[in-house]
Design a protein around this motif. Structure first.
Motif, PDB file in Angstrom:
ATOM      1  N   TRP A 189       5.584  -4.938  -7.250  1.00  0.00           N
ATOM      2  CA  TRP A 189       4.512  -3.956  -7.290  1.00  0.00           C
ATOM      3  C   TRP A 189       5.053  -2.639  -7.848  1.00  0.00           C
ATOM      4  CZ3 TRP A 189       4.873  -7.738  -3.721  1.00  0.00           C
ATOM      5  CH2 TRP A 189       3.721  -8.441  -3.370  1.00  0.00           C
ATOM      6  N   ARG A 190       4.158  -1.773  -8.298  1.00  0.00           N
ATOM      7  CA  ARG A 190       4.563  -0.456  -8.803  1.00  0.00           C
ATOM      8  C   ARG A 190       3.826   0.625  -8.041  1.00  0.00           C
ATOM      9  NH1 ARG A 190       3.550   3.276 -13.542  1.00  0.00           N
ATOM     10  NH2 ARG A 190       5.603   4.190 -13.964  1.00  0.00           N
ATOM     11  N   LEU A 191       4.571   1.662  -7.656  1.00  0.00           N
ATOM     12  CA  LEU A 191       3.956   2.809  -6.995  1.00  0.00           C
ATOM     13  C   LEU A 191       3.307   3.665  -8.076  1.00  0.00           C
ATOM     14  CD1 LEU A 191       3.421   4.271  -4.380  1.00  0.00           C
ATOM     15  CD2 LEU A 191       5.663   5.346  -4.538  1.00  0.00           C
ATOM     16  N   HIS A 192       2.119   3.229  -8.483  1.00  0.00           N
ATOM     17  CA  HIS A 192       1.429   3.798  -9.644  1.00  0.00           C
ATOM     18  C   HIS A 192       0.584   5.010  -9.301  1.00  0.00           C
ATOM     19  CE1 HIS A 192      -1.810   1.716  -7.622  1.00  0.00           C
ATOM     20  NE2 HIS A 192      -2.681   2.321  -8.408  1.00  0.00           N
ATOM     21  N   CYS A 193       0.511   5.367  -8.020  1.00  0.00           N
ATOM     22  CA  CYS A 193      -0.468   6.363  -7.601  1.00  0.00           C
ATOM     23  C   CYS A 193       0.164   7.629  -7.025  1.00  0.00           C
ATOM     24  CB  CYS A 193      -1.403   5.749  -6.556  1.00  0.00           C
ATOM     25  SG  CYS A 193      -0.526   5.029  -5.163  1.00  0.00           S
ATOM     26  N   CYS A 241       5.670   3.097   1.750  1.00  0.00           N
ATOM     27  CA  CYS A 241       4.843   1.981   1.291  1.00  0.00           C
ATOM     28  C   CYS A 241       4.759   0.955   2.412  1.00  0.00           C
ATOM     29  CB  CYS A 241       5.424   1.340   0.031  1.00  0.00           C
ATOM     30  SG  CYS A 241       5.332   2.397  -1.438  1.00  0.00           S
ATOM     31  N   TYR A 252       0.837  -1.199   0.000  1.00  0.00           N
ATOM     32  CA  TYR A 252       0.000   0.000   0.000  1.00  0.00           C
ATOM     33  C   TYR A 252       0.871   1.248   0.000  1.00  0.00           C
ATOM     34  CZ  TYR A 252      -3.435  -3.370   1.857  1.00  0.00           C
ATOM     35  OH  TYR A 252      -4.246  -4.467   2.067  1.00  0.00           O
ATOM     36  N   ALA A 253       0.430   2.268  -0.727  1.00  0.00           N
ATOM     37  CA  ALA A 253       1.042   3.583  -0.620  1.00  0.00           C
ATOM     38  C   ALA A 253       0.458   4.283   0.596  1.00  0.00           C
ATOM     39  CB  ALA A 253       0.768   4.396  -1.880  1.00  0.00           C
ATOM     40  N   LEU A 292      -1.392  -0.969  -4.092  1.00  0.00           N
ATOM     41  CA  LEU A 292      -0.582  -0.826  -5.299  1.00  0.00           C
ATOM     42  C   LEU A 292      -0.892  -1.924  -6.301  1.00  0.00           C
ATOM     43  CD1 LEU A 292       2.953   0.177  -3.951  1.00  0.00           C
ATOM     44  CD2 LEU A 292       0.935   1.592  -4.396  1.00  0.00           C
ATOM     45  N   GLY A 295       7.740   8.048  -6.646  1.00  0.00           N
ATOM     46  CA  GLY A 295       6.579   7.753  -7.469  1.00  0.00           C
ATOM     47  C   GLY A 295       6.972   7.089  -8.781  1.00  0.00           C
ATOM     48  N   SER A 331       6.552   8.540  -1.301  1.00  0.00           N
ATOM     49  CA  SER A 331       5.717   8.193  -0.152  1.00  0.00           C
ATOM     50  C   SER A 331       6.217   6.892   0.454  1.00  0.00           C
ATOM     51  CB  SER A 331       4.244   8.031  -0.567  1.00  0.00           C
ATOM     52  OG  SER A 331       4.035   6.800  -1.222  1.00  0.00           O
TER      53      SER A 331
END
Length: 758
Positions: A113-117, A126, A56-57, A89, A190, A124
């Motif tokens: 996973w990718r910090l897509h948000c 995670c 999670y972000a 994420l 990001g 940020s």
């Protein structure tokens, strides 16, 4: 262990994160729509706790939420999210490697996973969340890879000054729930890809001759990457080694497995599939040893140069088979329940439900009684009563009238009376179920008294003591030691919501007893013999009998195990002794050894044994009461060095050297279950209560936040005070004053979050 408040913040954060993720624009060709707002009915039934490995972000500032590849240039928002929103994420890759040995499975999960948000110019934290199958597992380690940066966990021994306690924060990492481990990865840029490798162990479920492995592998649809529909690969590699020289056959599998290996006692399978969306069901695999008789064996292992105890190691495993599992044993059951003042509220209500549920599971011919205790004891009946429907109804009424919390906690009196009441029983097995949420000063004395009382029972079946701890204020190692002395088992529930289920599991295991008064013949000629547990427990149909220890000398070729069956007949089985060549017995039994040694160290107050446990913990990766988990950060640093070429001078050249810098950046909260809290017990604090006195500013912010959440159902900020028509004038004035005076602190602030659908 984390408090229930932290769990509430987590679920609220995920719910808010799903709403906040609507800000992310993926373009016209996206295949994954943003999560839809949940209806009130869905909110009531849906859990936001993870059912699979998740990342999670952690969003404090909603203004940074955006697509890092395609900025949407959304209006600026003010304020902060408190608690932070948690945006799930998108996952790019997932793989499981599963190794099953005897009654234990080792899981290695690797994923990306990718910090897509989060916009490319921002960063940020995670938060990783790993639900481990069951409550008998142990987290073994986490590794995280980023660009030019990596993190890994490690167990260390901390000093006793308590400095680490103040530095550890719940959000940094620990157990969100007893089976959910979390870890925060600091400041990820990001758009970054995050590779994660997690290792944990968990017990296999054994029942009616079947071994079942259940691994969390159910992913929500919103972790599927947005964009064009591209196939993704999920893979599961599974190996099974029963290790006792017996056949093993596959029964069922939740995913389509391809067999790779089949030899005596071993199986190998692989699942590999191209998918458009990730798996929506747990991975469940069931296999069995095709024999109706009891089976088992003894495995020997020599110590390695790194092993703490340099004596030889042996382990005995005995499984009941299907024939023994069919025989039902008569029970004489006494429930001994703590009703001191700390049990008030929801705890006593669900405890009532747990006892009533256990009464309903008694078989025809069983007998029961109930004892409630605080400073005194209160009996339902002066004698044991047959478990008829009428008697169960009367007992239920008695529980409702007498389970009224109040007073102190006198465990010694209750236990002594309970053992005395169940003495002299010959044709059925006497069982005491002891439930408490507190700790007392004379626990070691209680163990000594119980040992003497049970030894004086003579040839009859002495009462079995099954213990159940509620919350973190009770001494789990006292209860574990007490259960071992009474040839029973220990179970616990950290929150009220799990009491009924966990108590049901303990009662079911006790009711499945198929062999009692077990003795092991053939160990008398060994030198320096140490056997754990020191009292051999009963054999149940829902799990194997496990005995382990250290020795010197020549081990016999076979061991003889004797016992009494449910029909009071004698049972004898010869177990073959063999070298453990391919099974890591020390790993399989590491958690069990650490728990037994910790109980012994608490009881004997042996500092050397504590040091031994700490060393075993660091070597095996299994957490203990004497070690702490820390997070190490490794950074790649580029250094430029000037150099001159040989021969004719042509000026200076620069060479780039990359070196790594590793340092400890975080100490996580204690992952052990603790030795109880005497002060909390004396003051009758309910389980999970953590007194905290907030300052005036925090009280104002919480008051305003709660007010607005209750009225709007969301949150409030300067930009939405006028927009939310459901907020009243007084609340708007209060929020305006707070935001002005406290520089926009308070609840979170994002118009899309606040005014969704309004």
């Amino acid at each position: 262990m984390s408090s229930s408040g932290d769990g509430d913040d987590f679920t609220r954060g995920v719910e808010d994160g799903l709403r906040l993720s609507k800000r992310i624009y993926f373009g016209k060709d996206r295949s994954v729509a943003p999560p839809k707002p949940l209806t009130p009915m869905e909110k009531a039934t849906r859990s936001f706790y993870p059912a699979s490995p998740m990342l999670y972000a952690v969003i404090f500032n909603p203004g940074i939420v955006d697509n890092p590849d395609v900025p949407s240039y959304q209006p600026h928002v003010h304020g902060r999210c408190d608690p932070p929103a948690l945006i799930p994420l998108q996952m790019n890759r997932i793989q499981l490697q599963l190794e099953c040995y005897l009654d234990t499975a080792f899981v290695t999960m690797t994923g990306s996973w990718r910090l897509h948000c989060v916009m490319a110019s921002a960063a940020s934290d995670c938060r990783l969340a790993i639900p481990m199958g069951g409550l008998q597992g142990s987290i073994l380690g986490v590794e995280v890879e980023l660009t030019r940066k990596s993190y890994k966990t490690q167990l260390v021994v901390m000093d006793e000054k308590g400095e680490a306690e103040s530095a550890a924060k719940p959000e940094d990492g620990g157990f969100l729930k007893p089976h959910i481990f979390t870890l925060t990865i600091p400041q990820v840029d990001g758009g970054s890809n995050i590779s994660v490798k997690v290792r944990w162990s968990q017990k296999l479920i054994y029942k009616d001759g079947d071994f079942t492995l259940d691994v969390p592998f159910s992913f929500p649809e919103y972790v599927t990457p947005a964009g064009k529909k591209l196939t993704k690969k999920e893979k599961i590699q599974l190996s099974v080694d029963v290790g006792l020289g017996t056949e093993v056959v596959c029964k069922t599998a939740s995913h389509q497995m391809k067999e790779q290996k089949r030899v005596v006692g071993k199986l190998g399978f692989v699942y590999e599939k191209e998918v458009l969306t990730w798996s929506s069901s747990n991975f469940v695999f069931t296999y069995q040893v095709p024999t109706s008789n009891a089976f088992g064996g003894v495995l020997l292992q020599s110590p390695s140069s790194l092993t703490i105890d340099q004596k030889e190691f042996f382990s005995l495993f005995l499984f009941p088979g299907t024939d023994l599992s069919k025989k039902v044993i008569r029970k004489e059951v006494l429930f001994v329940v703590d009703i001191s003042g700390s049990m008030k509220g929801r705890t006593i209500e669900v405890t009532k439900s747990a006892i009533i549920a256990a009464l309903s599971k008694l078989d025809q011919g069983d007998s029961f009684n109930i004892m409630a205790f605080n400073d005194r004891t209160y009996l339902y009946s002066s004698t044991l009563e047959l478990a008829t429907e009428e008697a169960s109804k009367k007992a239920t009424d008695w529980i409702g009238m007498n389970f009224i919390p109040g007073g102190g906690t006198n465990m010694s009196l209750a236990l002594s009376q309970a053992v005395e009441m169940l003495s002299g029983i010959k044709q059925s097995i006497p069982m005491i179920f002891f439930l408490t949420d507190g700790t007392v000063e004379d626990e070691r004395q209680i163990c000594e008294v119980m040992t003497k009382q049970l030894k004086n029972q003579g040839p009859e079946l002495c009462p079995r003591i099954y213990t159940f701890g509620i919350g973190s204020f009770c001494n789990h190692y006292f209860l574990r030691m007490l259960a071992m002395i009474g040839r029973g088992h220990f179970e616990y529930a950290f929150d009220a919501d799990s009491i009924v289920a966990r108590m049901g599991m303990l009662f079911s295991r006790a009711a499945s007893t198929v062999m009692m008064n077990i003795a092991i013949d053939g160990l008398d000629d060994l030198d320096a013999l140490q056997v754990y547990p020191s009292v051999t427990l009963d054999l149940c149909s829902e799990g194997p009998l496990v005995v382990f220890g250290h020795y010197r000398g020549g081990f016999p070729d076979t061991l003889k195990v004797t016992g009494i069956l449910a029909d009071m007949s004698n049972f004898i089985i010869d177990l073959k002794v063999q070298r453990a060549k391919e099974i890591p017995v020390d790993k399989v039994l590491a958690k069990q050894q650490i728990e037994h040694y910790t109980s012994q160290a608490w009881f004997s107050q042996d500092k050397k044994l504590e040091e031994k446990v700490a060393k075993m913990s660091m070597q095996s990766g299994v957490v203990s009461e004497y070690t702490r988990m820390v997070l190490l950060e490794t950074i790649q640093i580029q250094e430029k060095h000037a150099s001159t070429s040989s021969g004719v001078k042509k000026g200076k050249k620069e060479s780039i050297e990359i070196r790594e810098k590793c340092e400890m950046i975080k100490v996580l909260q204690r992952l052990g279950i603790g030795f109880g809290n005497l002060v909390a017990t004396i003051e009758n604090m309910p389980p999970g209560y953590e007194p905290k006195l907030p300052d005036q500013a925090e009280m104002l912010v919480r008051t305003a936040g709660n007010c607005c959440v209750n009225l709007c159902g969301k949150c409030c900020c300067m930009c939405c005070i006028q927009a939310c028509t459901s907020i009243n004038d007084q609340c708007a004035i209060l929020v305006t004053q707070i935001i002005t005076g406290l520089a926009f602190l308070g609840c979170f602030a994002c118009c899309e979050l606040c005014c969704d659908g309004q």
